[in-house]
Design an enzyme around this catalytic site. Structure first.
Site, short mmCIF file in Angstrom:
data_model
loop_
_atom_site.label_atom_id
_atom_site.label_comp_id
_atom_site.label_asym_id
_atom_site.label_seq_id
_atom_site.Cartn_x
_atom_site.Cartn_y
_atom_site.Cartn_z
CB SER A 128 -4.61 -8.60 -3.86
OG SER A 128 -3.95 -9.83 -3.69
CE1 TYR A 153 -0.07 -5.29 -1.64
CE2 TYR A 153 -0.72 -7.59 -1.44
CZ TYR A 153 -0.65 -6.42 -2.17
OH TYR A 153 -1.18 -6.39 -3.44
CE LYS A 157 -3.18 -3.52 -2.86
NZ LYS A 157 -3.33 -2.51 -3.90
P1 NAD Z 1 4.55 -2.14 -9.19
O1 NAD Z 1 5.35 -1.89 -7.96
O2 NAD Z 1 5.26 -2.55 -10.42
O3 NAD Z 1 3.66 -0.86 -9.52
C1 NAD Z 1 3.18 0.01 -8.53
C2 NAD Z 1 3.53 1.43 -8.94
O4 NAD Z 1 3.05 2.34 -7.94
C3 NAD Z 1 5.03 1.65 -9.05
O5 NAD Z 1 5.30 2.26 -10.30
C4 NAD Z 1 5.37 2.58 -7.91
O6 NAD Z 1 6.45 3.46 -8.22
C5 NAD Z 1 4.06 3.32 -7.71
N1 NAD Z 1 3.83 3.82 -6.34
C6 NAD Z 1 3.99 3.15 -5.17
N2 NAD Z 1 3.64 3.95 -4.14
C7 NAD Z 1 3.25 5.14 -4.67
C8 NAD Z 1 2.79 6.36 -4.13
N3 NAD Z 1 2.68 6.52 -2.80
N4 NAD Z 1 2.48 7.37 -4.98
C9 NAD Z 1 2.61 7.23 -6.32
N5 NAD Z 1 3.06 6.09 -6.89
C10 NAD Z 1 3.36 5.06 -6.08
O7 NAD Z 1 3.43 -3.22 -8.79
P2 NAD Z 1 2.37 -3.96 -9.72
O8 NAD Z 1 2.66 -5.40 -9.67
O9 NAD Z 1 2.25 -3.26 -11.01
O10 NAD Z 1 1.06 -3.72 -8.85
C11 NAD Z 1 0.12 -2.71 -9.16
C12 NAD Z 1 -1.02 -2.81 -8.17
O11 NAD Z 1 -1.64 -4.10 -8.25
C13 NAD Z 1 -0.58 -2.66 -6.71
O12 NAD Z 1 -1.55 -1.89 -6.02
C14 NAD Z 1 -0.56 -4.07 -6.19
O13 NAD Z 1 -0.80 -4.14 -4.81
C15 NAD Z 1 -1.71 -4.71 -6.97
N6 NAD Z 1 -1.59 -6.15 -7.13
C16 NAD Z 1 -0.45 -6.68 -7.67
C17 NAD Z 1 -0.33 -8.06 -7.79
C18 NAD Z 1 0.93 -8.70 -8.35
O14 NAD Z 1 1.14 -9.89 -8.14
N7 NAD Z 1 1.77 -7.96 -9.07
C19 NAD Z 1 -1.38 -8.89 -7.38
C20 NAD Z 1 -2.52 -8.31 -6.86
C21 NAD Z 1 -2.61 -6.94 -6.74
C1 WQD Z 2 3.45 -18.48 -6.11
C2 WQD Z 2 3.78 -19.91 -5.71
C3 WQD Z 2 4.95 -20.05 -3.62
C4 WQD Z 2 8.61 -18.05 -5.00
C5 WQD Z 2 1.91 -13.13 -3.74
C6 WQD Z 2 1.26 -12.28 -2.70
C7 WQD Z 2 -0.12 -11.88 -3.14
C8 WQD Z 2 -0.12 -11.29 -4.56
C9 WQD Z 2 0.71 -12.06 -5.52
C10 WQD Z 2 -0.33 -8.94 -4.55
C11 WQD Z 2 3.55 -20.19 -4.22
C12 WQD Z 2 5.83 -20.54 -4.74
C13 WQD Z 2 7.35 -18.62 -4.92
C14 WQD Z 2 9.75 -18.91 -4.92
C15 WQD Z 2 8.27 -20.80 -4.72
N1 WQD Z 2 0.40 -9.97 -4.61
N2 WQD Z 2 7.18 -19.96 -4.77
N3 WQD Z 2 9.52 -20.24 -4.78
O1 WQD Z 2 2.38 -16.16 -2.94
O2 WQD Z 2 0.54 -16.55 -4.63
O3 WQD Z 2 1.09 -14.28 -3.98
O4 WQD Z 2 1.97 -12.39 -4.96
O5 WQD Z 2 -1.45 -8.84 -4.20
O6 WQD Z 2 -0.59 -10.99 -2.19
O7 WQD Z 2 1.18 -13.01 -1.49
O8 WQD Z 2 2.70 -15.53 -5.38
O9 WQD Z 2 4.58 -15.72 -6.94
O10 WQD Z 2 5.07 -15.37 -4.50
O11 WQD Z 2 4.14 -17.58 -5.27
O12 WQD Z 2 8.13 -22.01 -4.56
O13 WQD Z 2 10.90 -18.46 -4.97
O14 WQD Z 2 5.17 -20.15 -5.92
O15 WQD Z 2 5.14 -20.82 -2.44
O16 WQD Z 2 3.10 -21.52 -4.10
P1 WQD Z 2 1.68 -15.72 -4.14
P2 WQD Z 2 4.21 -15.98 -5.55
#
Ligand code: NAD
Ligand code: WQD
Length: 341
Positions: A128, A153, A157
């Site tokens: 991330s 979190y 990562k």
């Molecule tokens: P998500 O929660 O939709 O998907 C994660 C999946 O992992 C889920 O299906 C959950 O059931 C499964 N899971 C969780 N813990 C588990 C375990 N111990 N064993 C097996 N399965 C497990 O989330 P997502 O948004 O699809 O995120 C996927 C990956 O990308 C995550 O690692 C997350 O940290 C990373 N990521 C997400 C974002 C975002 O904004 N969505 C941003 C950066 C990184």
């Molecule tokens: C985006 C913008 C908020 C909600 C988070 C995690 C990051 C990554 C992605 C996994 C910001 C604003 C949000 C709301 C708002 N996840 N906001 N009202 O904060 O960039 O990242 O998700 O790795 O680790 O921290 O994403 O979508 O929460 O926010 O004003 O109800 O929207 O302040 O500027 P963020 P977000």
């Protein structure tokens, strides 16, 4: 079509993993999804089949379960792993850090051990942009030093990134891609798979779309006094299908070279909360009421990616624009007001 390889997608029933699984199947790979369904539904797997006519193998299990992983690798001849499984809610990680370190760190180490035992050394890891912390210089490239994350979190990562670096140094057989995602949003254009958060969404786009369908009343914009053009936070939003394509390119690249590779996956553009809101209103025809309230603790003013490295080394770049992201988000939300339920 003959399957070119068998890829394990951990967390493949989740938001990003389901789009990656679909893209892999469409590209001719075989896929095994391994997921404990703690934050997803097996319905996403059925929907994938509806879209592309192919079904991934599905095994329900936990990445912390050594025996389950061992059985999995004995049963399927897996070539490479895309590791998306993990927990991702920042606020929840502050309240319950042990659960986050258990799932994200211990789970990843357990998976890596099982892979090594099974002689599988190719991995793409879902990291991330949170690892960059609050940088004054935008855009950030992969050489930018990682900062001390502000929550468990983010720390989980970064810890896994460190484990992967040490692993690649220790044994030349490893071939690893650390994929640093910026802000993935949107959904597949079919409207059949998308993001289905449990409870009240933490992230901006799912929150806005739930206001649009009437599940939530009003958006709260966290902070109107940031040093950005309109005072609201700026982020790099990337369409989840572009992100999925990036994984296919990364998978191919690590099949040709060993060691550790880090790639940013973003669009390379920053949009403010108000710009995003405007784009959503245009795409959906819905007016989104909002209040500008205090900043959210731990938020940074701005963050967007330099994506030159992915373009040069993978031949990848984000193709979809903000309007595409909003149209696809809205189609998914409108067609599935209660997610997969
Ligand atoms: P998500 O929660 O939709 O998907 C994660 C999946 O992992 C889920 O299906 C959950 O059931 C499964 N899971 C969780 N813990 C588990 C375990 N111990 N064993 C097996 N399965 C497990 O989330 P997502 O948004 O699809 O995120 C996927 C990956 O990308 C995550 O690692 C997350 O940290 C990373 N990521 C997400 C974002 C975002 O904004 N969505 C941003 C950066 C990184
Ligand atoms: C985006 C913008 C908020 C909600 C988070 C995690 C990051 C990554 C992605 C996994 C910001 C604003 C949000 C709301 C708002 N996840 N906001 N009202 O904060 O960039 O990242 O998700 O790795 O680790 O921290 O994403 O979508 O929460 O926010 O004003 O109800 O929207 O302040 O500027 P963020 P977000």
């Amino acid at each position: 079509m003959k399957e070119t390889s068998l890829v394990l997608v951990t967390g493949g029933a989740g938001y990003i993993g389901s789009h990656i699984t679909l893209s892999l199947l469409e590209a001719g790979h075989g896929v095994v999804v391994f997921d404990n369904l703690s934050n997803s539904s097996a319905e996403s797997i059925s929907r994938i089949e509806k879209i592309c006519g192919k079904k991934p193998h599905f095994v329900m299990g936990d990445i912390r379960d050594k025996q389950a992983l061992s059985n999995l690798f004995n049963r399927y001849h897996i070539d490479s792993v895309i590791h998306c499984a993990g927990l991702k809610a920042v606020g929840e990680s502050v309240k319950d850090p042990l659960t986050y370190f258990s799932n994200n760190l211990v789970g990843s180490v357990t998976l890596l051990e099982a892979m090594a035992r099974a002689n599988i050394f190719r991995l793409v890891f879902s990291s991330s942009a949170t690892v960059y912390g609050d940088s004054p210089n935008m855009p950030v490239n992969e050489k930018h030093p990682t900062a001390a994350p502000t929550n468990p979190y983010g720390r989980s990562k970064l810890m896994v990134e460190d484990v992967l670096r040490d692993l690649a140094t220790s044994d030349q057989r490893w071939s690893i891609a650390t994929a640093r995602y910026f802000n993935p949003i949107g959904a597949h254009s079919s409207g059949l798979i998308g993001e289905a958060p449990n409870g009240i969404p933490n992230n901006l786009v799912p929150y806005i779309s739930q206001v649009a369908i009437g599940k939530l009343k009003k958006l709260q914009i966290f902070g109107g006094d940031y040093p950005t053009p309109d005072g609201t936070g700026v982020r790099d939003y990337i369409h989840v299908m572009d992100l999925a394509q990036g994984h296919l390119k990364a998978l191919h690249a690590i099949s040709l070279k060993n060691g550790l590779n880090i790639w940013n996956f973003g669009s390379g553009k920053g949009y403010s909360v108000l710009e995003l809101l405007d784009a959503f209103e245009n795409a959906s025809g819905k007016k989104i009421p909002y209040d500008i309230v205090a900043r959210r603790a731990g938020d940074i003013p701005k963050c967007w990616a330099n994506t030159d490295k992915a373009r040069q080394e993978l031949g990848w770049r984000a193709e979809k624009n903000l309007n595409d992201m909003m149209i696809d988000t809205w189609r998914w939300q409108k067609n599935n007001p209660t997610g997969y339920n």
